[in-house]
Design an enzyme around this catalytic site. Structure first.
Site, short mmCIF file in Angstrom:
data_model
loop_
_atom_site.label_atom_id
_atom_site.label_comp_id
_atom_site.label_asym_id
_atom_site.label_seq_id
_atom_site.Cartn_x
_atom_site.Cartn_y
_atom_site.Cartn_z
N CYS A 79 0.84 -1.20 0.00
CA CYS A 79 0.00 0.00 0.00
C CYS A 79 0.88 1.24 0.00
CB CYS A 79 -0.87 -0.03 1.25
SG CYS A 79 -1.83 1.43 1.49
N CYS A 88 -2.72 -0.31 9.18
CA CYS A 88 -1.93 -1.55 9.19
C CYS A 88 -0.59 -1.24 9.87
CB CYS A 88 -1.63 -2.04 7.78
SG CYS A 88 -3.07 -2.50 6.82
N CYS A 168 -8.20 0.93 -0.20
CA CYS A 168 -7.59 0.36 0.99
C CYS A 168 -7.45 -1.13 0.71
CB CYS A 168 -8.49 0.60 2.20
SG CYS A 168 -8.02 -0.37 3.63
N GLN A 292 -18.78 -9.15 12.89
CA GLN A 292 -17.35 -9.36 12.69
C GLN A 292 -16.92 -8.84 11.32
OE1 GLN A 292 -15.11 -10.55 14.75
NE2 GLN A 292 -16.27 -11.55 16.37
N TYR A 321 -20.02 -12.78 27.25
CA TYR A 321 -19.63 -11.70 26.34
C TYR A 321 -20.07 -12.10 24.93
CZ TYR A 321 -16.34 -10.87 30.22
OH TYR A 321 -15.76 -10.69 31.45
N GLU A 342 -24.51 -10.69 27.68
CA GLU A 342 -23.85 -9.57 27.01
C GLU A 342 -24.37 -8.27 27.61
OE1 GLU A 342 -21.72 -8.63 24.35
OE2 GLU A 342 -22.53 -6.62 24.73
N ASP A 390 -15.54 -14.70 25.54
CA ASP A 390 -14.92 -13.93 24.45
C ASP A 390 -14.93 -12.46 24.86
OD1 ASP A 390 -14.02 -12.86 22.06
OD2 ASP A 390 -15.79 -13.40 20.89
N CYS A 417 -8.83 -11.48 22.24
CA CYS A 417 -8.19 -10.61 21.25
C CYS A 417 -6.96 -9.94 21.84
CB CYS A 417 -9.17 -9.57 20.74
SG CYS A 417 -9.89 -8.58 22.04
N1 SAH Z 1 -18.54 -13.12 20.75
C1 SAH Z 1 -19.06 -11.88 20.27
C2 SAH Z 1 -18.13 -10.70 20.36
C3 SAH Z 1 -17.49 -10.48 21.66
S1 SAH Z 1 -16.70 -8.93 21.76
C4 SAH Z 1 -19.46 -12.04 18.82
O1 SAH Z 1 -18.88 -12.84 18.11
O2 SAH Z 1 -20.31 -11.32 18.36
C5 SAH Z 1 -16.88 -8.62 23.48
C6 SAH Z 1 -18.29 -8.29 23.91
O3 SAH Z 1 -18.30 -8.16 25.32
C7 SAH Z 1 -18.83 -6.97 23.36
O4 SAH Z 1 -20.03 -7.25 22.69
C8 SAH Z 1 -19.08 -6.12 24.62
O5 SAH Z 1 -20.23 -5.32 24.52
C9 SAH Z 1 -19.26 -7.17 25.69
N2 SAH Z 1 -18.97 -6.80 27.08
C10 SAH Z 1 -18.05 -5.94 27.56
N3 SAH Z 1 -18.02 -5.97 28.90
C11 SAH Z 1 -18.94 -6.87 29.31
C12 SAH Z 1 -19.36 -7.35 30.59
N4 SAH Z 1 -18.82 -6.92 31.71
N5 SAH Z 1 -20.31 -8.31 30.62
C13 SAH Z 1 -20.86 -8.78 29.47
N6 SAH Z 1 -20.50 -8.36 28.25
C14 SAH Z 1 -19.56 -7.41 28.15
#
Ligand code: SAH
Length: 461
Positions: A79, A88, A168, A292, A321, A342, A390, A417
């Site tokens: 790029c 990036c 991009c 995603q 999450y 969530e 997650d 992540c």
């Molecule tokens: N597995 C999900 C993405 C997870 S990203 C998917 O594939 O769609 C992390 C997520 O955690 C976000 O959606 C965020 O809003 C949530 N989050 C952040 N803090 C949190 C908490 N204390 N309890 C529950 N969820 C939470």
């Protein structure tokens, strides 16, 4: 009292340095007389000359002046705006080596922070993409003005000046083209771009979403105000350019803020949602909903999570999450029941809609903090066989980790992540009676320094 360690460099010093590794942000890192020095754009195995530009108690930052010995993995970035953009961080490193460095970074964190014995825990080679370009399904581009047209691109580092970006290379071509066309049409109709200074002008951002598997396109115009002059012509112009257009939406954001979206969303033409699938599961995507950005690698990551969960159809599974329920719906196909939790109410509304859309009935979703809701579930007598988490970059709340330990599931699948908070949390789970078996790094964002991991823990004894 311990004597203060001598800091061996001062600002404006010129030093020669060997680079040994990469940080999570993609900076080269080396030691000078035992003192850590970070150097942007330098790569592992390189011998470099740097000028020290910042000195702190435990580290210094050097500016790269010369590469004395170049890494054999250094490549010309594809790029042309790689340096200015900053989106990036690793285009100057061959893709194969990016994957190796990401695996190494995970291994280093596991050893240093989690104290894991790497003889016993399998840290697999990073799963990369066959074609690591053009993988993003969403573009969010700030719009500005210059003589003779509208500009769209990214903010020049440290400023609010918008640099024009024609393409991009990690963005789907379709999205690049859509941004260009919308700019042209808007300019032709005399629409003004938003100016932060003075808080004037209309068009703030153009957001494009593209369903990789469905081919459906959503265009969102984020505007500083309700009324769009010559709206009909604008809608007509955009429709003519995009036969795949399924949804044209206006989002109104009149606040002085860096946040892209405002509270109000109106459909200008077409549907409120576009659809896309990952594996066998379909998702409805609205202007505001999270989805995603790399659907190809999302499938790779979630297949691994499903594999590690090792479901037979009899299990109760918690997905903490859970966002819009992506992992929950994947797991539900193989489990007796999945409970997702969530914190964002809109995400849970999407999760419920997606469950219905796919005719999946063995899932339940709750809004709330995972660290509060799951202890409450436990108090009600819930005993999950598998827990999947997650979390965002900061990792799991300690109260949640403690509850997970007390719930004694057979398996924990930890999707992360951020390898450093993953390592910190694995240490707690290890002390609580779980054993980390394997960790699979997955490259969700090629050419950036991000790395995603799927980890499997099983209960000891
Ligand atoms: N597995 C999900 C993405 C997870 S990203 C998917 O594939 O769609 C992390 C997520 O955690 C976000 O959606 C965020 O809003 C949530 N989050 C952040 N803090 C949190 C908490 N204390 N309890 C529950 N969820 C939470």
């Amino acid at each position: 009292m311990k004597a203060e360690k001598m800091i061996p460099v001062r600002k404006n010093d010129y030093i020669e340095l060997h680079i040994d590794g990469l940080t999570h942000e993609g900076m080269g890192v080396g030691k000078h007389e035992g003192f850590t020095i970070f150097v942007k754009d330098a790569l592992p195995q390189e011998q470099v000359k740097v000028k020290i530009i910042l000195v702190k108690k435990n580290f210094a930052v050097g500016r790269l002046l010369e590469i004395i010995k170049e890494s054999e993995h250094r490549v010309e970035p594809s790029c042309t705006i790689f340096q200015q953009c900053g989106g990036c961080q690793l285009q100057h490193l061959s893709y194969e080596e990016q994957l190796k460095q990401k695996q190494q970074q995970v291994a280093d964190n596991m050893k240093r922070i989690a104290g894991l014995d790497l003889e016993k825990v399998m840290i697999h080679p990073t799963l990369g993409m066959e074609n690591p370009w053009r993988y993003r399904n969403k573009a969010q581009v700030p719009i500005g003005e210059q003589e003779g047209g509208l500009v769209g691109g990214f903010y020049k580092q440290g400023t609010h000046e918008i640099i024009e970006m024609k393409e991009c290379l990690i963005q789907h071509e379709q999205n690049d083209q859509a941004v260009q066309k919308v700019k042209e049409i808007a300019y032709r109709l005399g629409l003004r771009a938003y100016q932060e200074e003075g808080h004037q002008g209309l068009l703030r951002h153009v957001v494009i979403k593209y369903g990789f598997s469905s081919g459906e396109v959503m265009i969102v115009l984020v505007t500083n105000g309700d009324e769009i002059p010559r709206q009909e012509e604008l809608v007509q112009g955009i429709r003519e350019e995009f036969p795949q257009l399924k949804s044209l939406v206006q989002n109104i954001n009149t606040k002085k803020t860096n946040v892209i979206f405002g509270a109000e969303t109106k459909v200008l033409w077409g549907e409120e949602y576009i659809y896309d699938s990952i594996g066998d599961i379909q998702f409805a995507i609205s202007a505001r909903s999270f989805y995603q950005v790399n659907p190809v690698q999302t499938k790779v990551l979630y297949d691994k999570a499903l594999d590690y969960a090792d479901l037979t159809g009899n299990e109760i599974v918690i997905d903490a999450y859970c966002g819009i329920g992506t992992i929950s719906l994947f797991l539900a196909q193989k489990a007796k029941k999945v409970l997702g939790v969530e914190i964002v109410p809109e995400a849970i509304a999407d999760a419920k809609r997606n469950a219905k859309l796919n005719g999946i009935e063995n899932v339940e979703f709750a809004v709330g903090e995972a660290e509060k809701v799951i202890p409450w579930w436990k108090a009600q007598g819930l005993a999950p066989d598998v827990i999947v988490v997650d979390p965002p970059r900061k990792g799991c709340d300690i109260a949640l980790l403690e509850t997970m330990i007390e719930m004694k599931p057979q398996r924990i699948v930890y999707v992360s992540c951020n390898p450093s908070t993953l390592a910190r949390d694995l240490k707690v789970l290890e002390q609580g009676g779980f054993e980390t078996k394997e960790i699979q790094p997955v490259d969700m964002f090629p050419h950036t320094s991000h790395v995603e991991c799927c980890s499997l823990l099983v209960r000891k004894g």
